[in-house]
Scaffold this motif. Sequence first.
Motif, short mmCIF file in Angstrom:
data_model
loop_
_atom_site.label_atom_id
_atom_site.label_comp_id
_atom_site.label_asym_id
_atom_site.label_seq_id
_atom_site.Cartn_x
_atom_site.Cartn_y
_atom_site.Cartn_z
N ARG A 18 0.83 -1.21 0.00
CA ARG A 18 0.00 0.00 0.00
C ARG A 18 0.86 1.27 0.00
N GLN A 19 1.96 1.21 0.80
CA GLN A 19 2.87 2.37 0.83
C GLN A 19 3.50 2.61 -0.53
N ARG A 22 0.88 4.07 -2.83
CA ARG A 22 0.64 5.49 -2.58
C ARG A 22 1.81 6.35 -3.07
N ARG A 26 1.69 9.21 -5.82
CA ARG A 26 2.17 10.59 -5.61
C ARG A 26 3.17 10.99 -6.69
#
Length: 294
Positions: A18-19, A22, A26
């Motif tokens: 998930r990191q 994300r 970004r």
Amino acid sequence: MASSRDRQRKLARAKLDRQLARRAARTRRRRRIQAGVGAAVVLTLIVVGAAWGLGAFDREPTKDTAQDVCLWTPQDAAANTNLRDVGTPATTDLPTSGTRPMTINTSQGGPVTAELDLAGAPCAAASIAHLAGQSFYDNTKCHEITAEGALRCGDPSGTGLGGPSYSFYDENVPAASEASPSASPAPGQAPAYPKGTVAMIANPPGANGSQFLIFFKDFNPAKPAYPVIGRITGGLDVIEKIGALPTVDNGTGAKVKPKTDVVLQKLTVGEPTQAAPAPTGPASGAPSASPSAG
């Protein structure tokens, strides 16, 4: 235990995924923003460049400030009581081409007519027109018949020191003659001041006010000093008659004052005209200049 550790590893892996997702999102968003900004900058530069080339950023044209044609220098009327304060002419929008008619009536006859030269002496013409409009010259005496062969007028005080409370610089002073000075110039050479010439005279020289000369004889000095402002077009015979009057002491020891009063009863100046000036010399009806006149 094994199952618990496996579950923890899966949870940690899911969290890391998930990191990473994300972070990737970004990064993509930042790149899109940067790309958009870059495109906008490029487009802006293109638009600005095109506008610049078309003159969109040129300064708005400003209305030209009217340039002074003449400079009127104040004179101290308190220090010289012979001066009269009648205001000053305009400094801008003065005619600088063509001629302006002037008419003089005297106690010895008239009218005497003249043309003021707006191209050669615009400030003198503007000054005389202004003073005439103020009735400055009316009922004043022409106080001198000069040894040079001219009638001197325009000083209400009759002293040679009078005039308006302003002065102006010389205009249109003839060039010095290469020939020897003489009232009769060399054959083929025109005198600096032919008979019928109207010129300013100042005291001190260069500080012109209201006084002027009308030459009834040719005058050819070694170093001309009087600014030529016009010429007589009619009635020169009146000035010649005045020039023949006997003279008396003017109070300073100089026998230059007409024995019979010569009163300038009225001086008027008409509107400017662009008509071509007539040939040099008095017009029909006035005596023509003669090189042999003395």
